[in-house]
Design a protein around this motif. Sequence first.
Motif, PDB file in Angstrom:
ATOM      1  N   GLY A 110      22.380   9.383  51.065  1.00 60.03           N
ATOM      2  CA  GLY A 110      20.972   9.750  51.302  1.00 60.03           C
ATOM      3  C   GLY A 110      20.768   9.493  52.883  1.00 60.03           C
ATOM      4  O   GLY A 110      19.736   9.493  53.214  1.00 60.03           O
TER       5      GLY A 110
ATOM      6  N   MET B 197      21.994  14.622  55.702  1.00 59.08           N
ATOM      7  CA  MET B 197      21.113  15.611  55.677  1.00 59.08           C
ATOM      8  C   MET B 197      20.003  15.125  54.571  1.00 59.08           C
ATOM      9  O   MET B 197      19.021  16.043  54.734  1.00 59.08           O
TER      10      MET B 197
ATOM     11  N   LEU C 230      22.891   4.684  49.231  1.00 61.19           N
ATOM     12  CA  LEU C 230      24.177   4.112  49.076  1.00 61.19           C
ATOM     13  C   LEU C 230      24.945   5.101  50.289  1.00 61.19           C
ATOM     14  O   LEU C 230      24.792   6.016  50.005  1.00 61.19           O
TER      15      LEU C 230
ATOM     16  N   SER D 123      27.328   3.365  56.258  1.00 64.22           N
ATOM     17  CA  SER D 123      26.837   2.801  57.435  1.00 64.22           C
ATOM     18  C   SER D 123      25.503   2.306  57.240  1.00 64.22           C
ATOM     19  O   SER D 123      24.517   3.188  56.900  1.00 64.22           O
TER      20      SER D 123
ATOM     21  N   CYS E 129      29.078   0.824  50.566  1.00 66.91           N
ATOM     22  CA  CYS E 129      30.172   0.889  50.052  1.00 66.91           C
ATOM     23  C   CYS E 129      30.776   2.289  50.036  1.00 66.91           C
ATOM     24  O   CYS E 129      30.008   3.230  50.423  1.00 66.91           O
TER      25      CYS E 129
ATOM     26  N   ASN F 229      34.224   6.322  47.218  1.00 70.22           N
ATOM     27  CA  ASN F 229      35.748   6.632  46.659  1.00 70.22           C
ATOM     28  C   ASN F 229      36.358   5.339  46.110  1.00 70.22           C
ATOM     29  O   ASN F 229      37.504   5.464  45.725  1.00 70.22           O
TER      30      ASN F 229
ATOM     31  N   TRP G 203      24.384  13.042  46.321  1.00 74.29           N
ATOM     32  CA  TRP G 203      25.048  13.983  47.206  1.00 74.29           C
ATOM     33  C   TRP G 203      26.500  13.643  47.403  1.00 74.29           C
ATOM     34  O   TRP G 203      26.619  12.727  48.205  1.00 74.29           O
TER      35      TRP G 203
ATOM     36  N   HIS H  72      30.780  14.204  48.033  1.00 74.61           N
ATOM     37  CA  HIS H  72      31.677  15.415  48.389  1.00 74.61           C
ATOM     38  C   HIS H  72      32.816  15.517  47.214  1.00 74.61           C
ATOM     39  O   HIS H  72      33.289  14.425  46.392  1.00 74.61           O
TER      40      HIS H  72
ATOM     41  N   GLY I 113      26.367  22.019  46.611  1.00 73.12           N
ATOM     42  CA  GLY I 113      26.558  22.779  47.679  1.00 73.12           C
ATOM     43  C   GLY I 113      26.336  24.463  46.946  1.00 73.12           C
ATOM     44  O   GLY I 113      26.561  24.771  45.844  1.00 73.12           O
ATOM     45  N   SER I 114      26.330  25.389  47.891  1.00 73.77           N
ATOM     46  CA  SER I 114      25.914  26.594  47.559  1.00 73.77           C
ATOM     47  C   SER I 114      27.004  27.216  46.706  1.00 73.77           C
ATOM     48  O   SER I 114      26.851  28.296  45.884  1.00 73.77           O
TER      49      SER I 114
ATOM     50  N   GLY J 283      21.043  26.649  48.620  1.00 73.37           N
ATOM     51  CA  GLY J 283      21.452  28.073  49.013  1.00 73.37           C
ATOM     52  C   GLY J 283      21.253  28.315  50.534  1.00 73.37           C
ATOM     53  O   GLY J 283      21.891  27.478  51.407  1.00 73.37           O
TER      54      GLY J 283
ATOM     55  N   TRP K 264      22.226  29.151  57.268  1.00 77.77           N
ATOM     56  CA  TRP K 264      22.305  28.074  56.176  1.00 77.77           C
ATOM     57  C   TRP K 264      21.038  27.286  56.189  1.00 77.77           C
ATOM     58  O   TRP K 264      20.128  27.600  57.279  1.00 77.77           O
ATOM     59  N   LEU K 265      20.616  26.574  55.516  1.00 79.46           N
ATOM     60  CA  LEU K 265      19.453  25.732  55.354  1.00 79.46           C
ATOM     61  C   LEU K 265      19.395  24.561  56.437  1.00 79.46           C
ATOM     62  O   LEU K 265      20.545  24.057  56.668  1.00 79.46           O
TER      63      LEU K 265
ATOM     64  N   ILE L  64      16.347  21.207  53.359  1.00 83.84           N
ATOM     65  CA  ILE L  64      17.226  20.677  52.349  1.00 83.84           C
ATOM     66  C   ILE L  64      16.363  19.615  51.791  1.00 83.84           C
ATOM     67  O   ILE L  64      16.225  19.530  50.415  1.00 83.84           O
TER      68      ILE L  64
HETATM   69  N1  LIG Z   1      24.300  25.641  51.374  1.00 81.77           N
HETATM   70  C1  LIG Z   1      23.928  24.677  52.324  1.00 81.77           C
HETATM   71  O1  LIG Z   1      22.910  25.017  53.148  1.00 81.77           O
HETATM   72  C2  LIG Z   1      24.803  23.226  52.564  1.00 81.77           C
HETATM   73  C3  LIG Z   1      25.376  22.738  51.576  1.00 81.77           C
HETATM   74  C4  LIG Z   1      26.214  21.540  51.764  1.00 81.77           C
HETATM   75  C5  LIG Z   1      26.040  21.260  53.121  1.00 81.77           C
HETATM   76  N2  LIG Z   1      25.813  21.851  53.972  1.00 81.77           N
HETATM   77  C6  LIG Z   1      25.674  21.066  55.621  1.00 81.77           C
HETATM   78  O2  LIG Z   1      26.812  20.535  55.493  1.00 81.77           O
HETATM   79  C7  LIG Z   1      26.419  19.463  56.432  1.00 81.77           C
HETATM   80  C8  LIG Z   1      27.306  18.240  56.169  1.00 81.77           C
HETATM   81  O3  LIG Z   1      27.012  17.739  54.899  1.00 81.77           O
HETATM   82  P1  LIG Z   1      27.662  16.468  54.600  1.00 81.77           P
HETATM   83  O4  LIG Z   1      27.671  15.883  53.519  1.00 81.77           O
HETATM   84  O5  LIG Z   1      29.223  16.062  55.408  1.00 81.77           O
HETATM   85  O6  LIG Z   1      26.663  15.252  55.838  1.00 81.77           O
HETATM   86  P2  LIG Z   1      25.598  14.682  55.440  1.00 81.77           P
HETATM   87  O7  LIG Z   1      24.753  14.804  54.403  1.00 81.77           O
HETATM   88  O8  LIG Z   1      25.087  14.506  56.499  1.00 81.77           O
HETATM   89  O9  LIG Z   1      26.217  13.159  55.222  1.00 81.77           O
HETATM   90  C9  LIG Z   1      26.969  12.412  54.027  1.00 81.77           C
HETATM   91  C10 LIG Z   1      26.231  11.560  53.473  1.00 81.77           C
HETATM   92  O10 LIG Z   1      27.179  10.806  52.451  1.00 81.77           O
HETATM   93  C11 LIG Z   1      27.511   9.481  52.968  1.00 81.77           C
HETATM   94  N3  LIG Z   1      28.828   9.322  52.571  1.00 81.77           N
HETATM   95  C12 LIG Z   1      29.915  10.203  52.943  1.00 81.77           C
HETATM   96  N4  LIG Z   1      31.202   9.876  52.726  1.00 81.77           N
HETATM   97  C13 LIG Z   1      30.505   8.611  51.822  1.00 81.77           C
HETATM   98  C14 LIG Z   1      31.479   7.722  51.121  1.00 81.77           C
HETATM   99  N5  LIG Z   1      33.085   7.814  51.071  1.00 81.77           N
HETATM  100  N6  LIG Z   1      31.152   6.562  50.597  1.00 81.77           N
HETATM  101  C15 LIG Z   1      29.580   6.372  50.608  1.00 81.77           C
HETATM  102  N7  LIG Z   1      29.106   7.319  51.445  1.00 81.77           N
HETATM  103  C16 LIG Z   1      29.331   8.461  52.065  1.00 81.77           C
HETATM  104  C17 LIG Z   1      27.070   9.525  54.426  1.00 81.77           C
HETATM  105  O11 LIG Z   1      26.893   8.196  54.959  1.00 81.77           O
HETATM  106  P3  LIG Z   1      28.075   7.387  55.675  1.00 81.77           P
HETATM  107  O12 LIG Z   1      28.761   8.249  56.500  1.00 81.77           O
HETATM  108  O13 LIG Z   1      27.294   6.264  56.455  1.00 81.77           O
HETATM  109  O14 LIG Z   1      29.126   6.951  54.733  1.00 81.77           O
HETATM  110  C18 LIG Z   1      25.829  10.224  54.407  1.00 81.77           C
HETATM  111  O15 LIG Z   1      24.822   9.619  53.917  1.00 81.77           O
HETATM  112  C19 LIG Z   1      24.928  19.217  56.470  1.00 81.77           C
HETATM  113  O16 LIG Z   1      24.769  18.767  57.738  1.00 81.77           O
HETATM  114  C20 LIG Z   1      24.602  20.520  55.855  1.00 81.77           C
HETATM  115  O17 LIG Z   1      23.722  21.000  56.751  1.00 81.77           O
HETATM  116  C21 LIG Z   1      24.813  22.877  53.814  1.00 81.77           C
END
Ligand SMILES: NC(=O)c1ccc[n+]([C@@H]2O[C@H](COP(=O)([O-])OP(=O)(O)OC[C@H]3O[C@@H](n4cnc5c(N)ncnc54)[C@H](OP(=O)(O)O)[C@@H]3O)[C@@H](O)[C@H]2O)c1
Length: 178
Positions: A12, A15, A33, A36, A52, A55, A76, A78, A103-104, A135, A145-146, A151
């Motif tokens: 959280g 994004m 969670l 950083s 933490c 993974n 949220w 990955h 994700g989309s 979406g 994209w959003l 979002i």
């Molecule tokens: N359809 C859509 O519009 C769509 C869908 C998906 C994504 N996106 C785009 O994709 C971009 C990137 O998304 P993103 O998920 O890489 O970035 P993000 O949402 O900006 O960051 C991911 C979040 O998860 C945390 N995180 C990541 N890996 C982690 C781990 N191993 N353990 C604990 N926490 C973890 C991060 O904090 P820490 O780094 O501090 O751990 C952060 O809070 C976004 O900017 C968004 O615009 C768009």
Amino acid sequence: MNRVRHALVVGGSGMLAGLSRSLLDIGDRVSVLARSAHRVRAIAPTLEPVICDYNDATALAEALRDLPPPGLVVAWIHGRAPELRRALASRVVPGGRFVQVLGSAHGDPSHPERLSEMAAATESLPITYQAVVLGFVVEAHGSRWLTHEEISTGVFRAIMADVPLGIVGTVEPWSARP
Ligand SMILES: NC(=O)c1ccc[n+]([C@@H]2O[C@H](COP(=O)([O-])OP(=O)(O)OC[C@H]3O[C@@H](n4cnc5c(N)ncnc54)[C@H](OP(=O)(O)O)[C@@H]3O)[C@@H](O)[C@H]2O)c1
């Protein structure tokens, strides 16, 4: 969505920073969670960082053990990560809610199994499940994209609306995605 004693947002601080901030309006305590603490504190000083790497199953279990069980978890994450998703859903108090932000690709009408695979995280648990698919936005001369603000606002609205499946923006027509 009623007021909750404890809400946890996994991932959280990126994004979903705006969502984490908005949840302070409905949660007595809101934890985020991420890896950083600095990024979490920068959103709002009243958010509680839970630090933490999700993974690392051992680190995650320890971090969750030290927290009061949440009535609301927004995740949220990955990747498919079925064990991680199940571990998070299992921490939700009975009668609480598990929300997955997806994700989309989960809105692709030719792959309905993607949504059902995600729903398996809460199978047989006495909690409510909600999926929110991100979406895209169709505009006059194309699509995009959003934004992060769209979002966070869209996910918060879907949570407040109590809908089993929320779509932020649109996934139709699928052929129009950016
Ligand atoms: N359809 C859509 O519009 C769509 C869908 C998906 C994504 N996106 C785009 O994709 C971009 C990137 O998304 P993103 O998920 O890489 O970035 P993000 O949402 O900006 O960051 C991911 C979040 O998860 C945390 N995180 C990541 N890996 C982690 C781990 N191993 N353990 C604990 N926490 C973890 C991060 O904090 P820490 O780094 O501090 O751990 C952060 O809070 C976004 O900017 C968004 O615009 C768009």
